[in-house]
Design a protein around this motif. Structure first.
Motif, PDB file in Angstrom:
ATOM      1  N   GLY A  38       0.831  -1.193   0.000  1.00 49.19           N
ATOM      2  CA  GLY A  38       0.000   0.000   0.000  1.00 49.19           C
ATOM      3  C   GLY A  38       0.869   1.247   0.000  1.00 49.19           C
ATOM      4  N   THR A  39       0.259   2.401   0.035  1.00 55.73           N
ATOM      5  CA  THR A  39       1.003   3.662   0.025  1.00 55.73           C
ATOM      6  C   THR A  39       1.878   3.834   1.258  1.00 55.73           C
ATOM      7  OG1 THR A  39      -0.908   4.789   0.986  1.00 55.73           O
ATOM      8  CG2 THR A  39      -0.690   4.857  -1.408  1.00 55.73           C
ATOM      9  N   ASP A  40       1.558   3.104   2.331  1.00 56.65           N
ATOM     10  CA  ASP A  40       2.377   3.178   3.542  1.00 56.65           C
ATOM     11  C   ASP A  40       3.567   2.222   3.500  1.00 56.65           C
ATOM     12  OD1 ASP A  40       1.071   0.759   3.780  1.00 56.65           O
ATOM     13  OD2 ASP A  40       0.260   1.151   5.788  1.00 56.65           O
ATOM     14  N   GLY A  41       3.730   1.485   2.384  1.00 61.96           N
ATOM     15  CA  GLY A  41       4.852   0.572   2.248  1.00 61.96           C
ATOM     16  C   GLY A  41       4.637  -0.776   2.915  1.00 61.96           C
ATOM     17  N   ARG A  42       3.417  -1.064   3.324  1.00 64.42           N
ATOM     18  CA  ARG A  42       3.097  -2.328   3.989  1.00 64.42           C
ATOM     19  C   ARG A  42       2.074  -3.111   3.184  1.00 64.42           C
ATOM     20  NH1 ARG A  42       4.188  -2.371   9.743  1.00 64.42           N
ATOM     21  NH2 ARG A  42       5.279  -0.469  10.289  1.00 64.42           N
ATOM     22  N   ILE A  43       2.023  -4.419   3.427  1.00 63.26           N
ATOM     23  CA  ILE A  43       1.020  -5.264   2.793  1.00 63.26           C
ATOM     24  C   ILE A  43      -0.308  -5.003   3.499  1.00 63.26           C
ATOM     25  CG2 ILE A  43       0.328  -7.635   2.295  1.00 63.26           C
ATOM     26  CD1 ILE A  43       3.291  -8.394   2.416  1.00 63.26           C
ATOM     27  N   PRO A  44      -1.363  -4.560   2.769  1.00 60.41           N
ATOM     28  CA  PRO A  44      -2.638  -4.230   3.415  1.00 60.41           C
ATOM     29  C   PRO A  44      -3.283  -5.423   4.134  1.00 60.41           C
ATOM     30  CG  PRO A  44      -2.615  -3.491   1.129  1.00 60.41           C
ATOM     31  CD  PRO A  44      -1.377  -4.297   1.340  1.00 60.41           C
ATOM     32  N   GLN A  45      -3.239  -6.589   3.513  1.00 57.79           N
ATOM     33  CA  GLN A  45      -3.775  -7.833   4.078  1.00 57.79           C
ATOM     34  C   GLN A  45      -2.897  -8.962   3.569  1.00 57.79           C
ATOM     35  OE1 GLN A  45      -7.906  -8.570   3.202  1.00 57.79           O
ATOM     36  NE2 GLN A  45      -8.419  -6.401   3.321  1.00 57.79           N
ATOM     37  N   GLU A  46      -2.883 -10.081   4.270  1.00 56.36           N
ATOM     38  CA  GLU A  46      -2.033 -11.186   3.834  1.00 56.36           C
ATOM     39  C   GLU A  46      -2.445 -11.736   2.472  1.00 56.36           C
ATOM     40  OE1 GLU A  46      -3.839 -15.125   5.962  1.00 56.36           O
ATOM     41  OE2 GLU A  46      -2.490 -13.900   7.153  1.00 56.36           O
TER      42      GLU A  46
END
Length: 76
Positions: free
Chosen positions: A48-56
């Motif tokens: 996502g825009t935050d650099g993290r995976i939104p959901q597995e």
């Protein structure tokens, strides 16, 4: 465009090709001189825009072959 990565290598598509609409990736390797069998495992991390995976379900790999939104599919 061609990119060669070494083990553990990374490539940021959104920085290199910001207006990319469609992509196909092919993997290949060379058999070592000993002739032992080897296995290759590829994963796609959709961030996502935050650099993290939104959901597995946005991690695509051998046990989850399609992303939650269907935009990434593994055919191997």
């Amino acid at each position: 465009m061609s990119v060669q990565l070494i083990k553990g290598g990374r490539f940021n598509l959104s920085q290199e090709v910001p207006h990319l609409k469609r992509l196909a990736i092919g993997l290949g390797w060379q058999v070592n001189s000993i002739g032992k069998n080897c296995d290759i495992d590829a994963s796609a991390f959709m961030l996502g825009t935050d650099g993290r995976i939104p959901q597995e379900d946005y991690l695509v790999f051998y046990n989850n072959t399609k992303s939650l939104d269907g935009s990434v599919k593994q055919s191997g």
